[in-house]
Motif scaffolding. Sequence first.
Motif, PDB file in Angstrom:
ATOM      1  N   GLY A  63       0.820  -1.208   0.000  1.00 27.00           N
ATOM      2  CA  GLY A  63       0.000   0.000   0.000  1.00 27.00           C
ATOM      3  C   GLY A  63       0.849   1.250   0.000  1.00 27.00           C
ATOM      4  O   GLY A  63       0.543   2.232  -0.696  1.00 27.00           O
ATOM      5  N   TRP A  64       1.930   1.225   0.774  1.00 27.30           N
ATOM      6  CA  TRP A  64       2.864   2.358   0.796  1.00 27.30           C
ATOM      7  C   TRP A  64       3.578   2.503  -0.544  1.00 27.30           C
ATOM      8  O   TRP A  64       3.727   3.616  -1.062  1.00 27.30           O
ATOM      9  N   MET A  65       3.992   1.386  -1.128  1.00 26.61           N
ATOM     10  CA  MET A  65       4.659   1.430  -2.433  1.00 26.61           C
ATOM     11  C   MET A  65       3.738   1.998  -3.505  1.00 26.61           C
ATOM     12  O   MET A  65       4.172   2.773  -4.374  1.00 26.61           O
ATOM     13  N   LEU A  66       2.457   1.630  -3.459  1.00 28.59           N
ATOM     14  CA  LEU A  66       1.494   2.153  -4.428  1.00 28.59           C
ATOM     15  C   LEU A  66       1.350   3.663  -4.285  1.00 28.59           C
ATOM     16  O   LEU A  66       1.285   4.393  -5.283  1.00 28.59           O
ATOM     17  N   GLN A  67       1.315   4.158  -3.050  1.00 28.65           N
ATOM     18  CA  GLN A  67       1.212   5.592  -2.824  1.00 28.65           C
ATOM     19  C   GLN A  67       2.431   6.334  -3.366  1.00 28.65           C
ATOM     20  O   GLN A  67       2.311   7.421  -3.951  1.00 28.65           O
ATOM     21  N   GLU A  77       3.119   0.308 -15.163  1.00 24.04           N
ATOM     22  CA  GLU A  77       3.767  -0.990 -15.016  1.00 24.04           C
ATOM     23  C   GLU A  77       4.774  -1.046 -13.879  1.00 24.04           C
ATOM     24  O   GLU A  77       5.186  -2.134 -13.472  1.00 24.04           O
ATOM     25  N   VAL A  78       5.190   0.103 -13.370  1.00 20.56           N
ATOM     26  CA  VAL A  78       6.267   0.130 -12.379  1.00 20.56           C
ATOM     27  C   VAL A  78       5.850  -0.556 -11.083  1.00 20.56           C
ATOM     28  O   VAL A  78       6.574  -1.420 -10.557  1.00 20.56           O
ATOM     29  N   PHE A  79       4.692  -0.206 -10.560  1.00 19.31           N
ATOM     30  CA  PHE A  79       4.272  -0.782  -9.281  1.00 19.31           C
ATOM     31  C   PHE A  79       4.032  -2.288  -9.373  1.00 19.31           C
ATOM     32  O   PHE A  79       4.552  -3.036  -8.531  1.00 19.31           O
ATOM     33  N   PRO A  80       3.266  -2.806 -10.351  1.00 18.73           N
ATOM     34  CA  PRO A  80       3.110  -4.267 -10.421  1.00 18.73           C
ATOM     35  C   PRO A  80       4.433  -5.000 -10.591  1.00 18.73           C
ATOM     36  O   PRO A  80       4.621  -6.091 -10.024  1.00 18.73           O
ATOM     37  N   LEU A  81       5.375  -4.428 -11.350  1.00 18.33           N
ATOM     38  CA  LEU A  81       6.669  -5.082 -11.520  1.00 18.33           C
ATOM     39  C   LEU A  81       7.448  -5.072 -10.212  1.00 18.33           C
ATOM     40  O   LEU A  81       8.101  -6.064  -9.861  1.00 18.33           O
ATOM     41  N   MET A 108      11.069  -0.874  -6.157  1.00 16.03           N
ATOM     42  CA  MET A 108      10.585   0.245  -6.961  1.00 16.03           C
ATOM     43  C   MET A 108      11.718   0.875  -7.763  1.00 16.03           C
ATOM     44  O   MET A 108      11.549   1.245  -8.933  1.00 16.03           O
ATOM     45  N   PHE A 109      12.873   1.000  -7.147  1.00 12.72           N
ATOM     46  CA  PHE A 109      14.044   1.575  -7.809  1.00 12.72           C
ATOM     47  C   PHE A 109      14.418   0.762  -9.043  1.00 12.72           C
ATOM     48  O   PHE A 109      14.661   1.303 -10.125  1.00 12.72           O
ATOM     49  N   LEU A 110      14.425  -0.554  -8.881  1.00 11.33           N
ATOM     50  CA  LEU A 110      14.803  -1.443  -9.980  1.00 11.33           C
ATOM     51  C   LEU A 110      13.712  -1.497 -11.052  1.00 11.33           C
ATOM     52  O   LEU A 110      13.996  -1.461 -12.254  1.00 11.33           O
ATOM     53  N   ALA A 111      12.440  -1.585 -10.623  1.00 11.74           N
ATOM     54  CA  ALA A 111      11.340  -1.651 -11.583  1.00 11.74           C
ATOM     55  C   ALA A 111      11.242  -0.385 -12.424  1.00 11.74           C
ATOM     56  O   ALA A 111      10.927  -0.436 -13.618  1.00 11.74           O
TER      57      ALA A 111
END
Length: 260
Positions: A63-67, A77-81, A108-111
């Motif tokens: 949830g935090w990553m999505l925000q 595509e970044v968040f699902p990856l 997130m950095f890598l995606a």
Amino acid sequence: MELFCHELVETDSSCRPVRAFRDAVLTRDSRVCQNLLSSERPSIKPGTEPTDEQRYVRPILTGWMLQVCEDQKCEEEVFPLAVHYLDRHMSQNAVLRCRLQLLGCVCMFLASKLRESVPLSAAKLCVYTDHAVTVPEILQWEVLLVSRLDWDLAAVLPSDFLEPLLQTLPLSAEDTASVRRHVLSYIALSSTELKFSVFAPSAVACSCVTAAVIRLDVLKNEYGPDGLLQLLRDVLDTDMVRTHSLVTRDVTIHSTHDSI
């Protein structure tokens, strides 16, 4: 004789690069779907017992990553990856809870490097952790993550199947744009749910498209859920039973989100 390559990058009003136009010649080629289907795999192998971190901490972390991805206006595509990397790592390696936010930053950095036109910076990600994570830690864990993933980073995502699926539906340009927005939102939200990680991306894509079309009623009841699933199944040759169970779950989850 010298060759010069001049690339013109179109930008929007926010000075962010705009992604390339969708090429219908490619997305309508059956070989594209065949290659995607042959390369896809779930984030977690079916039957794998989830860890306590995946059960209880993962929803908070994703949830935090999505925000963060939404705040940074990342490509869809970044968040699902990033979650795909997260699940693969957590299903194979134990991670201390105090290091999970660091792992989320690295994912997130890598995606963003693979799917974003302008990758996220390590320094900016540190800000979102209130500087609980440092830039050297992100760079060090990036090397660790790619080694744990065996440098297998080019994962197939549900959104990769979106254009071939939408082109099979009798939708107007306006309805197609609306359905596309909803499907991308559904894919992002489904990534926050651990139960979706055991399904193939093609099955998730079919479920999200069906849920969006049924919810928006853009086909005016021309297709019921089963008929629409059958149509999408013919395109991707996806298992009907698995997809139907996903659709039921999908509609239940996303109907509770008023923001969509």
